[in-house]
Structures are given as structure tokens and as C-alpha cells.
Scaffold this motif. Structure first.
Motif: not given
Length: 260
Positions: A14-37
Motif C-alpha cells: 500500500m506504500s505507493p498509494s499512501i506516499y503518492g496521495r500524501f505528496f500530491e496533497a502537500m504539493n511535494i515534488d516526489a514520486t514513490y513506486e513499487a519495484v518487483d525484483i
């Protein structure tokens, strides 16, 4: 800032959804994605991850495998790393696990299911909190025995290890239960029955959705029942602090909107 979480599998995170929404709401210039290795490709893929991302989180099964590839800031014998920033590795699991327990008594013995990186973080916190009697139940006894050996070295802690087949017997003799394994992530039952749960002080399942263990504990009126969302919240806030991103109440609000 470019951030991610690595693991295998990783689609459930759930981390991409949590951080993504937070960065968008706070207008923070950051992205967060999931990488399967793929675990077989870890040694080669991790090099590009470290180069391409400013920071990232690490989940199963790479929390210990990541250590040789970064400069670890983690105090022994914890070893496991789950948060990286600019090539340096930290463990925010033990902080996330412990925050919800700071104002709650931890009755002993404490039974821990699992012996991976999350279990190490749990033992690390419990030892710092003054717990002296821990019972580890795990499929692979050698992993549990390694934790026992490393954490008992400095004294003031007794760790006993048992095979998974002994889970009911060990649960019956424990006052607190922590599930630090993946058991229950797909709805599996731990095997612990209402008989063993009766009179328990604490059940803390690090999986962050309803598991059979959580539901049974609530039905049995266990005094304190916590799921992994509580750990994830405080772990995430510590991640943000390491990455230099302010969080506070605004992050908590976003977190519970995503996780409710």
C-alpha cells in the motif's frame, strides 16, 4: 525526489498509494513506486536501484540481502535494513513496531511467530523495552536459533526457539503474541485457537489487513489487539524523517484515508 519500495512479491504493498496521495496533497515534488525484483536477479538489479533512486524501502525477502550493498547505520544485532537514503541503510521497522506499545504494558513471555527481518526488529525493540522472556516459533529452526544466539550475547534476555508445529503449546504458555511472519497474508490460519487466546494481554499481527488471528483475538476479547497498520504508520513517518520530508498530522490523516 524519486523513491520506491523493492521486494518480491510487491503488488500487495500500500506504500505507493499512501506516499503518492500524501505528496500530491502537500504539493511535494516526489514520486514513490513499487519495484518487483526477482530474487535470482537481486545482485545485479540492486545496483541500478541504488543509482536511480534517492531513497527506497526494502521488504521481504531482501531486508538482510541489501546490507552488503549499502553503508549500514543499523545497530547490531538487528542487521536487517528496510530504509535507504543516499546509499545509507536504516531500520525503521523496530521504531514503527514499538511506537504503539510505548504506553502499553508488555506481559511476558512474548511469543513471536517468524524469524526473518521483521522478527529481528520485534526482538530488538522488545529487548530495548526491557522484555526478558521471548519464545520464537518458526518453520526453519536454524533461523530462529541464529536470532537466539545473536540477541542473547549481551545478556538480560532469554530466547527459546520452537518448530511451527508447537505453535499452540507455546501460545498457551505466553501472555503476548506477535505475528512477524507472512502466515495469514492469504487468509491462512495460524492454528492458534480460542483456547490459547483466552486471557492474552496482547496480540499484534504485523500484516496490515484483517487476518484470522486478528479476528479471533477480537472475538476472544484479547486486551490489546493491533494490526500492521499501526506499525506501518509510524514506520512510514520515520522513513519520511530520514528522507527529509515533513509529515506530522497531515500524513496521519492521509494514511488513514488510504488504509481504512
Amino acid at each position: 525526489m524519486r523513491l520506491c519500495i523493492i521486494g518480491h512479491p510487491i503488488s500487495h504493498s500500500m506504500s505507493p498509494s499512501i506516499y503518492g496521495r500524501f505528496f500530491e496533497a502537500m504539493n511535494i515534488d516526489a514520486t514513490y513506486e513499487a519495484v518487483d525484483i526477482d530474487p535470482n536477479e537481486f545482485s545485479t538489479k540492486i545496483v541500478s536501484i541504488i543509482q536511480d533512486f534517492d531513497g527506497f524501502n526494502v521488504t521481504i525477502p531482501f531486508k538482510e540481502r541489501i546490507v552488503p550493498h549499502i553503508v549500514s547505520q543499523v545497530e547490531p544485532p538487528l542487521l536487517a535494513v528496510n530504509c535507504i537514503f543516499q546509499g545509507r541503510g536504516y531500520n525503521t521497522d523496530w521504531i514503527g513496531f514499538g511506537k504503539p506499545l510505548q504506553r502499553r504494558p508488555i506481559e511476558e513471555p512474548v511469543m513471536i511467530i517468524g524469524a526473518g527481518g521483521a522478527a529481528r526488529a520485534v526482538v530488538f525493540y522488545l529487548k530495548r523495552a526491557g522484555v526478558k522472556n521471548i519464545q520464537i516459533v518458526n518453520r526453519t529452526l536454524s533461523r530462529a536459533e541464529k536470532i537466539k544466539e545473536e540477541f542473547e550475547v549481551s545478556g538480560n534476555l532469554e530466547v527459546n526457539v520452537f518448530p511451527l508445529e508447537s505453535i499452540r503449546e507455546v501460545a498457551a504458555k505466553s501472555k503476548s503474541i506477535v505475528n512477524a511472519s507472512s502466515l495469514g497474508i492469504n487468509g491462512e490460519d495460524t492454528g492458534i485457537t480460542a483456547e490459547e487466546l483466552s486471557g492474552k494481554s496482547l496480540v499484534y499481527d504485523l500484516i496490515y489487513w484483517k487476518t484470522p488471528l486478528i479476528e479471533s483475538s477480537r472475538r476472544c476479547e484479547v486486551k490489546t489487539v493491533l494490526d500492521g497498520r499501526h506499525m506501518l504508520l509510524h514506520q512510514a513517518m520515520e522513513n519520511l524523517r530520514i528522507w527529509g520530508v515533513p509529515s506530522g498530522e497531515s500524513f496521519e490523516k492521509t494514511f488513514w484515508e488510504v488504509m481504512k
